[in-house]
Design a protein around this motif. Structure first.
Motif, short mmCIF file in Angstrom:
data_model
loop_
_atom_site.label_atom_id
_atom_site.label_comp_id
_atom_site.label_asym_id
_atom_site.label_seq_id
_atom_site.Cartn_x
_atom_site.Cartn_y
_atom_site.Cartn_z
N HIS A 1 -88.15 75.66 33.78
CA HIS A 1 -89.20 75.64 34.79
C HIS A 1 -90.57 75.85 34.18
O HIS A 1 -90.71 76.43 33.10
N ASN B 1 -76.63 70.96 34.40
CA ASN B 1 -76.92 72.22 35.09
C ASN B 1 -77.99 73.05 34.41
O ASN B 1 -78.31 74.15 34.88
N VAL B 2 -78.53 72.58 33.31
CA VAL B 2 -79.52 73.33 32.54
C VAL B 2 -80.93 72.97 33.03
O VAL B 2 -81.25 71.79 33.18
N ARG B 3 -81.74 74.00 33.26
CA ARG B 3 -83.11 73.78 33.75
C ARG B 3 -84.11 74.60 32.93
O ARG B 3 -83.80 75.68 32.45
N ILE C 1 -83.22 69.86 26.42
CA ILE C 1 -83.71 68.94 27.45
C ILE C 1 -84.96 68.26 26.88
O ILE C 1 -85.93 68.92 26.50
N ASN D 1 -86.22 63.28 33.17
CA ASN D 1 -85.62 64.62 33.25
C ASN D 1 -86.38 65.56 34.20
O ASN D 1 -86.03 66.72 34.32
N ALA E 1 -84.63 69.13 33.87
CA ALA E 1 -83.21 69.45 33.97
C ALA E 1 -82.38 68.38 33.28
O ALA E 1 -82.74 67.21 33.21
N LYS E 2 -81.24 68.85 32.77
CA LYS E 2 -80.23 67.97 32.19
C LYS E 2 -78.89 68.62 32.52
O LYS E 2 -78.60 69.71 32.03
N THR F 1 -90.27 71.21 36.70
CA THR F 1 -88.96 71.63 36.21
C THR F 1 -88.27 70.45 35.56
O THR F 1 -88.18 69.37 36.15
N ASN G 1 -85.53 80.99 31.27
CA ASN G 1 -85.57 79.70 31.95
C ASN G 1 -86.96 79.10 32.13
O ASN G 1 -87.10 78.06 32.75
N ALA H 1 -86.90 67.27 37.42
CA ALA H 1 -86.02 67.56 38.54
C ALA H 1 -86.77 68.08 39.76
O ALA H 1 -86.28 67.94 40.88
#
Length: 148
Positions: free
Chosen positions: A88, A84-86, A64, A70, A81-82, A79, A112, A72
């Motif tokens: 934090h 479903n990948v996050r 990401i 990006n 995200a790209k 956070t 994560n 989210a």
């Protein structure tokens, strides 16, 4: 390079090159919100690649980019995200990279979120400075925003 030294460098237009780490920097700890144990490595990256997070705990090791598009979520932390990948709570490690003048880096995480350390960017700045910062052949890219 401490922020004060980076300011001196910025006054010399001949050295306005992009920068990355000289070698990898690692840090392990606990994620603030998840409570998960996490290992983080900050790796040198090629010029013009920017800063990106790589989730090495997931299949295909998705990345990401640390770009505003990006973002989210900003509730209690930032956070990225790209799909479903996050990732934090990225703000402390991103602040350390920016403060140290690093333009290009890959941040590998096996969870994560990065470790929280002492709750600031201090420990991340220490490992970045210990790894060393090197100039790259490409000119730095500055984005100006007009204040209306």
């Amino acid at each position: 390079m401490p922020l004060a030294n980076r300011a001196r460098v910025l006054s010399n237009l001949a050295v306005l090159n992009q920068q990355t780490l000289n070698r990898s920097a690692t840090f392990s700890g606990t994620g603030l919100h998840s409570g998960n144990r996490v290992n983080m490595s900050i790796l040198p990256a090629p010029a013009n690649s920017g800063v990106r997070f790589r989730r090495v705990d997931l299949a295909d090791k998705p990345e990401i980019e640390a770009r505003v598009e990006n973002v989210a979520d900003t509730n209690r932390s930032t956070t990225l995200a790209k799909g479903n990948v996050r990732v934090h709570t990225v703000e402390h490690v991103l602040a350390a990279l920016a403060g140290c003048g690093v333009d290009n880096a890959i941040i590998e995480l096996d969870a994560n979120e990065p470790p929280i350390a002492d709750g600031s960017s201090r420990e991340f700045c220490k490992i970045i400075q210990a790894a060393g910062i090197v100039p790259q052949a490409e000119n730095a890219i500055f984005h100006a925003q007009r204040a209306d």
